[in-house]
Design an enzyme around this catalytic site. Structure first.
Site: not given
Ligand code: AMP
Length: 544
Positions: A187, A332, A440, A445
């Site tokens: 990420t 996550e 975002k 991202w």
């Protein structure tokens, strides 16, 4: 005293075994990079995923090796999901939208040994392969005849030839501990370098059970499920597993995510349930509206990744009779954290009253514990008004990042999400802000810090702050606020051109705002909240 129950491990291979045995003819439909619609079913996926497993054995790829994929949503990617994880290797889905330098960094960090890619991504492979020393095998997801022969490519294997002659009759999936790693996803939604969540077989199966529940995504054997959310975004929110648990038909959009292509797929394949970020649904509705098109089978859609605008929920409900389920989660968290399904008592409310709940990011589901904390580390009441930093805990939430030699991300066993939220007495979470310094855009991202550092690298810039500004299509877009060295002058276009080649094109800010100073706090940190306040009436160029 131990219970006297069978202790079978929760393994991803058991999912594909189950679905092929009981729902083998349930279809797997894919729009391919080749342009056509490919028809398969769970039985074929099971057979071919075993062929993948055997082909990896023959390449002597050891257990726990990371197998990278740069691929769209489709049947070959699904086969890799099961073939790689089922045979105790780790599926590493890479995000092709990142800048090639970042892809190289991630491949090297993960130490991928095999890389499987769709033909769309040949240009990426050309630009990265010499910088990926751990990758021993490059596998093009195509037939032998489509294999490119350009001299600036590494030696390639065609996926179809690679798996073709592997005989699966006697193949038995290996059995190992359910806590073994099954897949990984990096990420960029954190500060610093990308970080990887490393999922286990156990976490993946528990998450799959959870998403299929009636009050969650309610995935059943009656459904035809269209994950528009990419398989490189947290395993398409777990749908490739949740659909196997349920025996649902799956419909994959491949690279065609425009409104027309998605609409045609929904109608042609009788899609009942779809999942994606708001930007994709915006494109779909923008395509349908002027043509007066309607859905004939679509019943519900999960929208998450970014806040779903109220107009979208209303339009789906009033114009198309489709129920929107607003969801929140993170890489996550495998990713599902909350999903907005009403309770019995809400059904008596008017549509307007119901909208208040539907607009929230959803209520907790069993398996994800939630709490909100104030700045002093005290828990905040779940009254729907008080807000605080949102923390989560549960069997499909990370304990640590992969190869993290820094401190654990957990605080007293809880994972800090970087989101700020309220929680109401019914358990509905509403995300009110973000404490992490990232933006975002269209579900992807953008690091504010990267944008600032690049601007600061320009000889005429003394200070730069990047903030996100609302955008009707992309949800958020970055703008960079800069202070120029006294006596110097630069044009907006020059500074924007300075970003080219340093980050992906879509990450380049939409605008530059020149200011005399940027507000600073006591410790010299830029006060972005103040900056956002100053710029509250600012509109992006071309956005009214
Ligand atoms: P990712 O790890 O890329 O899935 O991003 C997770 C983050 O996206 C969360 O921590 C939130 O900041 C944001 N996010 C995800 N879903 C929503 C939503 N429904 N509303 C607002 N923000 C969301």
């Amino acid at each position: 005293m131990r219970g006297l129950m069978q202790g079978d491990h929760l393994l991803i291979s058991s999912l594909i075994e189950f679905v092929s045995k009981h729902h083998g003819d349930s279809e797997i439909i894919s729009r391919r990079v080749e342009g056509d619609i490919h028809r398969s079913n769970w039985q074929e996926v099971a057979n071919r995923s075993k062929q993948v497993a055997i082909a990896l054995d023959k390449l002597n790829v050891p257990a726990s090796s990371r197998i990278g994929t740069l691929a769209w949503n489709g049947y070959r990617h699904l086969e890799l999901y099961y073939g790689v994880s089922g045979s105790e290797r780790i599926l590493h889905t890479l995000n092709p939208r990142l800048h090639p330098d970042q892809i190289v960094w991630i491949i090297n960090h993960a130490e991928d040994t095999v890389l499987c890619f769709d033909m769309t991504f040949v240009p990426i492979i050309k630009s990265i392969h010499q910088r990926c020393p751990t990758v021993k095998h490059w596998i093009a997801l195509c037939d032998e005849s489509a294999l490119p022969t350009d001299s600036d490519l590494p030696k390639l294997l065609s996926y179809e030839s690679w798996i073709k002659d592997q005989s699966v009759e006697d193949y038995v999936w290996p059995v190992f501990d359910e806590n073994t790693a099954s897949s990984m996803c990096y990420t960029s939604g954190t500060t610093g370098n990308p970080k990887a969540a490393l999922y286990s077989h156990r976490s993946t199966l528990l998450h799959a059970y959870a998403i299929a529940l009636p009050d969650v995504m309610c995935v059943s054997a009656k459904d035809a499920v269209l994950p528009v959310v990419p398989m490189f975004h947290v395993n398409a929110w777990g749908l490739p597993y949740g659909c196997a648990i349920s025996g649902a038909k799956m419909v994959f959009p491949g690279p065609a995510l425009d409104g027309k292509s998605v609409y045609e797929l929904v109608e042609q394949e009788g899609v009942t349930f779809a999942a994606g970020v708001p930007t994709v649904w915006q494109m779909l509705l923008n395509y349908m509206r002027p043509l007066g098109l309607k859905f004939s089978t679509l019943q519900r859609t999960v929208i998450g990744g970014s806040a779903c605008p109220p107009a979208m929920i209303n339009s789906f409900r009033d114009d198309y009779q489709v129920e929107v389920l607003h969801a929140w989660g993170m890489t996550e968290m495998s990713p599902l954290g909350t999903l907005s399904n009403l309770k019995n008592k809400h059904l008596k409310l008017s549509a307007e009253e119901q909208l208040k709940f539907r607009l929230k990011q959803g209520r907790s589901i069993f398996g994800v514990d939630l709490k909100i904390m104030d700045d002093s580390g005290k828990e905040v009441a779940h009254d729907g008004v008080a807000y605080g930093d949102l923390y989560v805990k549960g069997p499909w939430v990370i304990e640590n990042y992969y190869k993290n030699d820094g401190p654990s991300p957990l605080v007293n066993g809880w994972f800090p999400t970087g989101d700020v939220a309220t929680i109401d007495p019914d358990g509905f979470v509403q995300i009110t802000d973000r404490s992490k310094d990232v933006i975002k855009s269209g579900g992807e991202w953008i690091s504010s810090i990267d944008i600032e550092n690049i601007a600061m690298g320009h000889p005429s810039v003394v200070m730069a702050a990047c903030i996100g500004v609302r955008h009707p299509k992309w949800d958020e877009r970055p703008v960079v606020v800069v202070v120029i060295r006294p006596g110097e002058k630069i044009e907006k276009a020059d500074l924007l051109a300075f970003y080219e080649g340093k980050i992906a094109k879509w990450q380049i800010p939409d605008d530059v705002i020149f200011v005399d100073s940027i507000p600073l706090g006591g410790t010299g940190k830029m006060l972005k909240t103040k900056l956002r306040e100053h710029l509250k009436d600012y509109n992006l160029p071309g956005v009214g």
